[in-house]
Design an enzyme around this catalytic site. Structure first.
Site, PDB file in Angstrom:
ATOM      1  N   CYS A 135      24.048 -29.241  97.509  1.00 28.68           N
ATOM      2  CA  CYS A 135      25.376 -28.632  97.492  1.00 28.68           C
ATOM      3  C   CYS A 135      26.061 -29.147  96.244  1.00 28.68           C
ATOM      4  O   CYS A 135      25.998 -30.347  95.964  1.00 28.68           O
ATOM      5  CB  CYS A 135      26.161 -29.050  98.738  1.00 28.68           C
ATOM      6  SG  CYS A 135      27.905 -28.595  98.611  1.00 28.68           S
ATOM      7  N   GLY A 175       0.596 -23.554 102.020  1.00 31.87           N
ATOM      8  CA  GLY A 175       2.069 -23.550 102.004  1.00 31.87           C
ATOM      9  C   GLY A 175       2.642 -22.887 100.777  1.00 31.87           C
ATOM     10  O   GLY A 175       3.848 -22.675 100.685  1.00 31.87           O
ATOM     11  N   CYS A 181      11.903 -18.712  99.582  1.00 34.03           N
ATOM     12  CA  CYS A 181      11.534 -18.276  98.225  1.00 34.03           C
ATOM     13  C   CYS A 181      10.079 -18.578  97.897  1.00 34.03           C
ATOM     14  O   CYS A 181       9.539 -18.049  96.930  1.00 34.03           O
ATOM     15  CB  CYS A 181      12.443 -18.936  97.192  1.00 34.03           C
ATOM     16  SG  CYS A 181      12.203 -20.718  97.057  1.00 34.03           S
ATOM     17  N   CYS A 190      17.208 -21.149  93.544  1.00 35.14           N
ATOM     18  CA  CYS A 190      16.379 -21.641  92.435  1.00 35.14           C
ATOM     19  C   CYS A 190      15.014 -20.976  92.381  1.00 35.14           C
ATOM     20  O   CYS A 190      14.371 -20.959  91.344  1.00 35.14           O
ATOM     21  CB  CYS A 190      16.201 -23.158  92.530  1.00 35.14           C
ATOM     22  SG  CYS A 190      15.166 -23.659  93.929  1.00 35.14           S
ATOM     23  N   GLU A 244      40.075 -30.978  88.888  1.00 36.19           N
ATOM     24  CA  GLU A 244      39.197 -31.671  87.942  1.00 36.19           C
ATOM     25  C   GLU A 244      39.277 -33.183  87.963  1.00 36.19           C
ATOM     26  O   GLU A 244      38.328 -33.865  87.608  1.00 36.19           O
ATOM     27  CB  GLU A 244      39.546 -31.230  86.516  1.00 36.19           C
ATOM     28  CG  GLU A 244      39.363 -29.762  86.274  1.00 36.19           C
ATOM     29  CD  GLU A 244      39.942 -29.377  84.922  1.00 36.19           C
ATOM     30  OE1 GLU A 244      39.164 -29.202  83.987  1.00 36.19           O
ATOM     31  OE2 GLU A 244      41.176 -29.290  84.820  1.00 36.19           O
ATOM     32  N   PHE A 269      32.794 -24.080  88.008  1.00 36.98           N
ATOM     33  CA  PHE A 269      33.017 -25.356  87.308  1.00 36.98           C
ATOM     34  C   PHE A 269      33.285 -25.203  85.811  1.00 36.98           C
ATOM     35  O   PHE A 269      33.062 -26.140  85.048  1.00 36.98           O
ATOM     36  CB  PHE A 269      31.835 -26.310  87.534  1.00 36.98           C
ATOM     37  CG  PHE A 269      31.401 -26.389  88.965  1.00 36.98           C
ATOM     38  CD1 PHE A 269      32.253 -26.932  89.925  1.00 36.98           C
ATOM     39  CD2 PHE A 269      30.169 -25.900  89.384  1.00 36.98           C
ATOM     40  CE1 PHE A 269      31.878 -26.973  91.266  1.00 36.98           C
ATOM     41  CE2 PHE A 269      29.790 -25.938  90.718  1.00 36.98           C
ATOM     42  CZ  PHE A 269      30.646 -26.490  91.657  1.00 36.98           C
TER      43      PHE A 269
END
Length: 1353
Positions: A154, A269, A79, A49, A1272, A809
């Site tokens: 997850c 940070g 990141c 992300c 599904e 998905f």
């Protein structure tokens, strides 16, 4: 003052996985994630992300503190970590923990063997979070373990198997705690089940795990210790392309720097400045990093409290406060407790480990959970600037709202003083967020009251709120007015009115939430009121009555506990050969590679020489004409190579799969925000993105702009065809029924949030117009077709390769084709390899997701609950192009009956054409929406008839062999078995009684329970969509290479295909290898969609293996005692072909929409789920207590994989129905563009008790080895949580005498739950005043409510 060290910049020295790194030109803008991946080629650490919200990039940082001689290990998001902040630190990535080449670490091994990875993209981050915890606590408690994973998302597993792996490290027992007969299921599983069934509850065996040995870890580099101890600290300066990083060593030097550069931010940070620079385009030419300054890291105990340095990390503050609370008397630690309460849920562990106390305060964000409580507690700030030190109350910086300038630009915050609480003083903090952990708050509060000694008269009061407006806000008037009042109902009543009057909300802060925020503001004060009453009673029970019993539970917040789970499946027959793997819980083929970070995804492919990076430029208007595109500024940017527009597409820029086209580049007009207009290619992703931001597009707005289903209906904007199914005589039936209900329900969309964003690497071969396209997709054949068409070359020149996909998905079909075409067009124009990796924000903006849905229904039924007639209309928001929307509409009609026989039925489906990014396929494909509408009116019938919802469900369920509304035969025997078994396993009736009992005894907390049946038809509607092919080679050494047309995206298809080949060829799985799915080996493969991958490809693999075996049979007959290798050698010598293709024609499925009948499906899956929840009526928060699922999936080929699919889909369903909320601006721009704003379920959202049973003795004659396609179906069962919540809200409304019928939409968020639990506070916000306000805490009244008569008014 000139910049220190401006002449020669420093060398940056740090270690990665025990290897020394000396970076001579460190760029302050470079984050550790891109450095690891691009510079060091350590691709195990993933980009998920880019904002610290998902944990995919978690690494461990170790630092040495010379003063204490201690090494500190902590997890952090790579990141957000600037490499310049790592001077003298040691970084450990997943590659440093273990690998298949050296040694697989126990964390990696157990995560894989417990089936904790499906697509595997989040796994390295999970490994690092658990590994870091074990470095600090080799035998952690389950609380520590669950806290360590709060910052990791997850999307595949539903977390249960990950937690199973974690439990093996925890020191307490991992018993299921279902000691019905005093025995644990692990000792004695038989008692749980019928004797004659052979069932198993073990998906992995603990005894084969290697032990954790803390002495085997990488040591902290001694050189870094020497550096820390011997070198006198000196200022570090790093110059980048656009930015300078200065890290001073003394406070005086910092003050000089701040005087010289008052605008430069202080970065510790980088969790606040980082995201601002990354996502909001804020730029700072100079940043100052003060983390090495001693004065900013002080920790001092004084007589009146604690003084903490501003650079202390929030984790450190948390530890310090925890210690202080255990050491000081309770009276003194009330402030500490309240601050600690907020720290527990602030961000994830990775954020808290790096974010600083001072940064949280100074950024003055309204979402700070700490500021309201610190301000209310009279914390003091110690400020310094050149030649001046002063101390001010923290509350001063919020005194006059946003324009506050109490702190001068050249001043810095050195430390914060948190005072002890006094006698007669009570302090509490509250928050409500869209998710309990790792989520910014909707609203929070800090409150403190001090009483005149020995009384309940208010001497001092302070109330601060966050989340209301753009910064923390002080309810000053309210606090002043209430001084001198007694702590009683009148004060409460007045306080609520005052605070609502004082805290004004700007009109559209986030629009619809304003009422909810106001309700929370008064609800929090009420909760404070109760807390203080209870505390007064504890102090002096004679004078203060405290709370009635039924109020007390609301003082307990929901906590996340380690879930207990059990999985039950049918064991294989004893007669099955030990070598035959079918039916066994076999680990995912790539499981270990996922856990070591060796599994390669598209962006992990090594860079090709001369490779360019592509960044897309998207439309900022929903419907407009493009007047001009000005690329002049962009082309001047550093490293820019070219700009690609529609004019550069050699052939097709539009694809007509139906009447409206799918478009690669917008040509003359744009039809949604996020449509790709052009693209920039440059020598790095950073340069490409910088240049893309400089492209100027001029628009002329076109009317109408249609965003919602309502607007589409108004403007008659639909995609054709509209679909209808009818059965029986509906109008006549409506005349004979006892009762009719009508209603509508709105179901929001859902973002796929696959962990690996859309990714393409296009590599031109340089001759014959050939091109290799590596892409993360479910459908390589469509990629090949679209790329070939856009380039105007035959498909045989385009080779599309897919090794694995990091989650899909349904979201990696057509959209992936358009993006691959963008990259291919760029590669074709530049003759260079082009890499296109969408950022999470762009991915969410561009790609669309599940279709938002409006269901309108009219249902006729008898008083005994029998449904006689149903008339429904479904409107689905298709977005701006057709994509798969009409198909989704068709499926929603075909599956709308769910498990119920409806004699007379008419249903319509309309696909709305709107100016939103086109919505597309998503797991469940229309069924989760239309079946939710059905279950909603089932519940409506229950409300109306006074029957329980499960009775209405039972009465109307399919009972014997019947036809569906499209005239397909159906045998519901297993549906009824699933329902009855779920009833029994969940002990539904006894728990329902317990729920009612709980609800009688608790006023502000309520439980709810619901059980939902499911019939899920399997099929793709037409034969050609389910054809499949496979190719099997046997090499002369006996090893087998297998390939087929299916795509591995976490569902374990390759694992199952190897199981199939192993059984058919009768050789061990270890002899069989699967390399990749490619259009070069299996042409024209169908998409891996609709749960059908294993069904169809399994048949093809079986066919190929049988062909080979037939050829080998004469050789085997001649030498039956020979080995496989002997036979293969002999076959080669006899010139027998050792390669075969296998083929499956597809299922014979058809549907005639003119007649409204057909056989669109091949078989049915059945299931049932029972869920229990608890809600907090004051905040709308809820907790999932328990879920029991029973599924009929035939004979499972791999129970571990199949149970993983059921759980993962179920948790995704919890997200759809209760949490995941997409928000758009009035202009049609998506607000929710990352995990910060869009909340998918985290570890804290899964049920505390979670059991999944596979129905035993179920056969399916239609599919491979009698299995059923499982991917599904489980998603819809997530709505059992939705209806359990509805049940809880119903019990609140019944108790309060509110009207029976009420509408709940999906997602059923805290906001809706709170609004459903109407009470004085919600009335007050809406502005209706009752007569008997707040009588219900009078001392003499110990019933739940004193007066109820005002509700009628």
């Amino acid at each position: 003052m000139s910049l220190p060290g401006a002449a020669g910049a420093e060398e940056l020295i740090f270690y990665v996985n025990g290897r020394k790194i000396i970076e001579k030109n460190a760029d302050p803008e470079q984050m550790l994630l891109s450095y690891l991946r691009k510079r060091l080629r350590l691709t195990g650490t993933k980009y998920g992300c880019g904002g610290g919200g998902c944990g995919a990039c978690t690494v461990m940082i170790s630092t040495y503190e010379p003063a204490s001689k201690k090494i500190r290990h902590y997890s952090a998001n790579a990141c957000l970590l600037p490499i310049c902040s790592l001077y003298g630190a040691a970084v450990t990535t997943v590659e440093g923990v273990g690998s298949t080449k050296t040694r697989v670490h126990p964390v990696q091994e157990r995560l894989a063997k417990c089936h904790g990875s499906q697509c595997g993209f989040c796994t390295p981050g999970m490994v690092m979070s658990i590994y870091t915890l074990l470095r600090n606590h080799p035998e952690p408690t389950s609380e520590q373990m669950i806290a360590a994973l709060a910052g990791n998302l997850c999307r595949c597993t539903g977390y249960r198997p990950i937690l199973d792996a974690c439990k093996t490290f925890c020191k307490e027992s991992v018993c299921c705690q279902r000691k019905a007969n005093g025995k644990c299921c692990l000792d004695q599983e038989d008692d749980l089940f019928d004797k004659e069934e052979k069932v198993s509850t073990r998906l992995f065996s603990i005894d084969e795990f290697q032990p954790l040995d803390p002495t085997q870890e990488l040591i902290f580099p001694p050189e870094l210790m020497r550096m820390a101890e011997n070198q006198s600290k000196r200022t570090l300066v790093f110059h980048g392309e656009r930015m300078t990083w200065i890290s001073p060593v003394s406070l005086d030097e910092l003050l000089d720097l701040k005087a010289a550069h008052p605008k430069a931010p202080l970065v510790v940070g980088n969790t606040s400045v980082g995201p601002e620079m990354k996502f909001r385009g804020v730029f700072h030419p100079i940043v100052i990093a003060p983390a090495r300054i001693q004065d900013l890291n002080v920790v001092k105990c004084t007589d009146d409290g604690l003084t903490l340095g501003a650079a202390c990390s929030l984790s450190l503050v948390k530890d310090i406060l925890t210690n202080a609370i255990s050491e000081f008397p309770e009276e003194k630690t009330k402030v500490f407790c309240a601050v600690l309460q907020q720290l527990r849920t602030l961000g994830g562990e990775q954020i808290r480990n790096v974010a600083s106390l001072g940064g949280n305060i100074i950024s003055r964000k309204s979402t700070s959970d700490l500021n309201p409580i610190l301000a209310a507690s009279n914390c003091m700030l110690n400020l310094a600037s050149r030649g001046r030190k002063r101390q001010i109350p923290l509350s001063d910086i919020f005194a006059d709202g946003v324009g506050n300038n109490t702190i001068a630009p050249e001043e810095i915050l050195v430390s914060v003083h948190i005072p002890h609480s006094r006698k007669g003083e009570y302090v509490f903090a509250f928050r409500q967020a869209p998710r309990r952990e790792n989520a910014l708050p909707i609203t929070n509060a800090g409150m403190r009251v001090l009483f005149e000694e020995g009384t309940d008269v208010i001497k001092d009061l302070s109330i601060f709120y966050g989340g209301a407006v753009s910064t923390t806000i002080y309810a000053k008037q309210t606090c002043w007015t209430l001084i001198g009042r007694h702590w009683n109902e009148q004060m409460l009543d007045e306080a609520c009115r005052l605070v609502l009057k004082e805290i004004a909300f700007p009109g559209s802060a986030s629009g619809e939430k304003a009422d909810y925020k106001k309700t929370l503001i008064v609800s929090f004060f009420y909760r404070f009121f109760l807390e203080v009453l209870q505390s007064l009673k504890t102090m002096d029970p004679c004078h203060y009555p405290g709370l009635p019993m039924e109020y007390r539970s609301v003082l307990q917040d929901f906590k996340t506990k380690m879930p207990q789970s059990i999985q039950i499946y049918q064991d294989i027959e004893p007669s099955q050969s030990p070598q035959d793997p079918v039916g066994r819980p076999i680990m995912h083929q790539s499981g270990i590679k996922h856990a070591t970070g060796e599994a390669v995804y598209i962006d992990d492919l090594p860079s090709v020489d001369g490779e360019l990076f592509l960044a897309v430029v998207t439309s900022s208007r929903a419907h407009a004409k493009i007047i001009s595109i000005d690329t002049s500024e962009a082309l001047k940017g550093a490293g820019v190579f070219d700009i690609i527009t529609a004019h550069d597409v050699p052939a097709s820029n539009e694809f007509y799969y139906s009447s409206d086209p799918e478009i690669i580049f917008a040509r003359n007009k744009v039809i949604c925000v996020g449509q790709i207009v052009c693209a920039v290619v440059a020598d790095s992703d950073v340069h490409a993105k910088q240049a893309a931001a400089k492209v100027k597009i001029e628009y002329e707005v076109l009317e109408p702009v249609i965003l919602t289903i309502e607007e589409a209906i108004k403007h008659n904007s639909f995609f054709e065809p509209k679909r209808k199914l009818e059965q029986g005589n509906v109008d006549q039936a409506f005349e004979t029924v006892d009762n009719i209900i009508e209603g509508e329900i709105h179901i929001g969309g859902q973002e796929h949030f696959y962990m690996e964003t859309q990714s393409v690497l296009a590599v031109p071969k340089g001759e014959d117009k050939e091109m290799d396209v590596y892409v993360s997709t479910q459908h390589p054949a469509i990629i090949q077709e679209m790329v070939a068409a856009s380039l105007g070359v035959p498909a045989n020149r385009i080779m599309c390769h897919v090794k694995r996909v990091g989650g899909a998905f349904g979201g990696k079909l057509l959209k992936a084709g358009l993006l691959a075409s963008v990259a291919a067009v760029a590669a074709n124009k530049t003759s260079r390899a082009v890499r296109l990796i969408l950022s999470r924000g762009d991915d969410m903006l561009i790609t669309g997701g599940r279709h938002p849905f409006v269901g309108k229904y009219k249902v006729g039924f008898m008083n005994d609950g029998r449904i006689r007639a149903v008339d429904t209309k479904y409107y689905i928001n298709g977005g701006c192009t057709p994509d798969e929307s009409v198909l989704v509409a068709e499926v929603s009609l075909l599956k709308m009956d769910n498990a119920y026989k409806i004699p007379n039925l008419r249903c319509w489906a309309y696909v709305c054409k709107t100016n939103l990014p086109s919505n597309t396929a998503f797991r469940g494909f229309g069924f989760p929406q239309s079946a939710l509408v059905t279950e909603t009116w089932i519940t409506g019938i229950a409300d109306k008839t006074g029957l329980s919802p499960e009775k209405v469900r039972e009465i109307n369920m399919y009972k014997e062999n019947k036809e569906t509304h499209y005239k397909q035969e159906l045998d519901p025997q297993n549906l009824i078995r699933c329902w009855n078994e779920c009833m029994e396993k969940s002990a539904y009736y006894s728990r329902k009684t317990a729920v009612n009992e709980f609800n009688k005894q608790n006023y502000w907390k309520k439980k709810g329970i619901a059980i939902i049946p499911m019939k899920f038809p399997f099929g793709l509607g037409t034969r050609y969509l389910s054809q499949a092919a496979a190719l099997v080679h046997i090499y002369t050494d006996g090893s087998v290479l297998l390939t087929h047309g299916g795509i591995e995206m976490g569902q374990g298809i390759h694992t199952k295909m190897i199981q199939v080949a192993s059984r058919e060829l009768n050789i061990p799985m270890s002899c069989i290898h699967f390399c990749e799915t490619s259009t070069t080996t299996v042409p024209n493969a169908c998409a891996s969609v609709g749960s059908a991958g294993t069904d169809v490809n399994g048949m093809a693999v079986k066919d190929a293996c049988q062909t080979l075996l037939k050829r080998l049979q004469p050789i085997i007959n001649k030498n039956p005692k020979g080995t496989w290798n002997d036979w293969i050698k002999e076959a080669f010598e006899q010139s027998v072909s050792l390669s075969a293709t296998g083929y499956f024609r597809g299922y014979n499925e058809n549907m005639d929409w003119e007649k409204g009948e057909g056989q669109p499906f091949t078989y049915f899956l059945y299931g049932a789920a029972c869920s229990e929840v608890e809600i907090n009526c004051l905040t709308g928060d809820h907790k999932n207590l328990r879920t029991d699922i029973v599924m009929d999936i035939g004979c499972s080929i791999n129970p571990a994989v199949d149970i993983g699919q059921i759980e993962g889909a179920f948790v995704q369903g919890i997200g759809l129905y209760t949490m995941e909320e997409l928000k758009y601006s009035p202009e049609g721009a998506l607000y929710t563009r990352g995990p910060d704003q869009y909340k998918i379920p985290a570890v804290c959202d899964i049920p505390e008790q979670f059991s999944v049973s596979l129905l035993s003795a179920s056969q399916n004659p239609y599919a491979i080895y009698a299995s059923k396609g499982i991917g599904e179906a489980g998603l819809f069962l997530g709505c059992s949580v939705f209806f359990a919540l509805r049940d809880a809200v119903t019990s609140v409304r019944n108790e309060r005498g509110l009207k029976k019928t009420f509408a709940l939409n999906s997602p059923l968020t805290a906001e809706q739950i709170r609004a459903g639990c109407a009470d004085d506070f919600t009335e007050m916000v809406i502005g209706k005043w009752g007569k008997g306000l707040f009588k219900y805490l009078c001392v003499e009244v110990h019933t739940a409510f004193g007066t109820l008569e005002w509700w009628g008014s």
